[in-house]
Write an enzyme that holds these catalytic residues in place. Sequence first.
Site, PDB file in Angstrom:
ATOM      1  N   ARG A  84      -3.171  25.849  28.845  1.00  0.00           N
ATOM      2  CA  ARG A  84      -1.298  25.004  28.054  1.00  0.00           C
ATOM      3  C   ARG A  84      -1.131  26.927  28.595  1.00  0.00           C
ATOM      4  NH1 ARG A  84       2.543  23.792  23.377  1.00  0.00           N
ATOM      5  NH2 ARG A  84       4.436  23.905  24.998  1.00  0.00           N
ATOM      6  N   HIS A 128       9.809  26.298  27.816  1.00  0.00           N
ATOM      7  CA  HIS A 128       9.413  27.432  27.169  1.00  0.00           C
ATOM      8  C   HIS A 128      10.756  27.755  26.015  1.00  0.00           C
ATOM      9  CE1 HIS A 128       5.828  27.358  23.637  1.00  0.00           C
ATOM     10  NE2 HIS A 128       6.201  27.996  23.320  1.00  0.00           N
ATOM     11  N   ASN A 301       2.812  20.009  17.596  1.00  0.00           N
ATOM     12  CA  ASN A 301       2.172  21.496  17.285  1.00  0.00           C
ATOM     13  C   ASN A 301       2.537  21.190  15.912  1.00  0.00           C
ATOM     14  OD1 ASN A 301       2.554  22.445  20.015  1.00  0.00           O
ATOM     15  ND2 ASN A 301       4.378  23.302  20.141  1.00  0.00           N
TER      16      ASN A 301
HETATM   17  C1  FCB Z   1       6.325  27.541  18.293  1.00  0.00           C
HETATM   18  C2  FCB Z   1       6.236  28.483  19.566  1.00  0.00           C
HETATM   19  C3  FCB Z   1       5.296  28.858  20.006  1.00  0.00           C
HETATM   20  C4  FCB Z   1       4.896  30.214  19.008  1.00  0.00           C
HETATM   21  C5  FCB Z   1       4.172  29.662  17.152  1.00  0.00           C
HETATM   22  C6  FCB Z   1       4.042  30.794  16.212  1.00  0.00           C
HETATM   23  O1  FCB Z   1       7.328  27.197  16.944  1.00  0.00           O
HETATM   24  O2  FCB Z   1       6.169  27.271  20.558  1.00  0.00           O
HETATM   25  O3  FCB Z   1       6.082  30.098  20.855  1.00  0.00           O
HETATM   26  O4  FCB Z   1       5.675  30.887  18.542  1.00  0.00           O
HETATM   27  O5  FCB Z   1       5.819  28.307  16.651  1.00  0.00           O
END
Ligand code: FCB
Length: 475
Positions: A84, A128, A301
């Site tokens: 990814r 992103h 996430n």
């Molecule tokens: C998330 C982000 C990623 C990274 C992690 C630790 O919030 O998506 O880019 O910084 O945290």
Amino acid sequence: MTNITSPGEALPFPAGFTWGAATAAYQIEGATTEDGRGPSVWDTFSHTPGKVRGGDTGDVACDSYHRYPEDADLIKSLGLSAYRFSIAWPRIFPQGEGTVNQAGLDYYRRLLDALDERGIAAAATLFHWDTPQALQDKGGWANRDTALRFAEYAAVVGEALGDRVSRWITLNEPHVVAHNGHRIGVHAPGLTDDAAAAAVTHHLLLGHGLAASALRAVVPAGTEVGITLSLTPVRLGADADEALHHASRVTDATMNGLFLDPLLNGRYPEHALPSVLPPAELIKDGDLEAIAAPLDFLGVNYYRPVHLRHGDPARLLLGEEPALPGLGDGIVQFDPHDLEHTNMGWLIDPEGLYELLLRLTKEAPGLPLYITENGRAAEDYLNTDGVVDDLERIKFLHQHLHAAARAVKDGANLAGYYVWSLMDNFEWAYGYQKRFGIVYVDFATGTRTPKASAGFVADMVRANAVPPLPDVWPV
Ligand code: FCB
């Protein structure tokens, strides 16, 4: 290297489970002025004194823009079947709109070719966090027009790269963009404006909906299109009373439901704090229908949950923090004393992941879930043998994958796991101080060294299973 073996049976993952690693463009690519790339809000922010620890920027980062073949080799050497990464919008549209920069598309084509040659499936994130600065100058995501420009960008990359990408992620963590970037200002573009944050929330979701449909119009049938959310389960003790349950509903709606509800149910959540809800005049006819078009998957996430209990916000005890404002009197957030923290100060609570996966499976039956990020920062260093023995990360990954496998056993619809991160990188406002990789990066030379945790992940990939948790963890 330390090997932790424990008696008992490994917990399996489903056949065909996706094993991957994740990164993001601004965090790893560098080459921020090369081949026609325009500036993004993160270039501006990181170059503003006082915004990023130590004045670090993404100018060079891991230099993946040049070292991508080596990175593809690394992914393959770990046995991972998927990668990814994110596409930098300002490489494709240096001004955010208008003329397409072919050199930007060519770079991602070369990266995708390198992955394809090694049999690695690509999951591409369109956004992103690197909004083109030129669009920010016109209001950025607080301006509805940005959602339309985002859909145009999606159509261009979908058309140019769609044959090589098996999974598209429109947005990464819109909550963090709205909250950290526009409400509390610790991320680019650094605003502290509740009204802007609420508008950004709606326009990001609209951008997702429009981009998803633009992608679907051009990519080959069978390509998956989804979105990635940062989700924060709210946890209560078994003896929680109605006041705590109410506080939990409001916190959950404010942090998670604000994005989950429009995506899954086509409406904003009734329990969310009024200050985060987009005002009605911003929500045009058809917006919610576009946002709620069926997803092929949901990217999750997971880093940490929130725990709530009764307490006195005016006299916080050790481990307590104020809860969200407006929850009612006497509620605080706290970190249970028996749980550890990562080097970010983030609570380690794999049980939150277990609960979250089952909850999502219940709320969205049949929707495949991918953990698109999970991992921890640790104080990693190369020892005198040239090895990074990152036991804390092995423990974290072991516990979280064990929780994920248990959730699968109990019915969770989990289709894959991407570890955050493939390698140490630019950790936003923390710069290079926080290391999240399973591969160590020497930022002076760019040299990559797989950590012990990379070996642990490779073992799990081979087995497609997670070993039993040890009774006692090595210290
Ligand atoms: C998330 C982000 C990623 C990274 C992690 C630790 O919030 O998506 O880019 O910084 O945290």
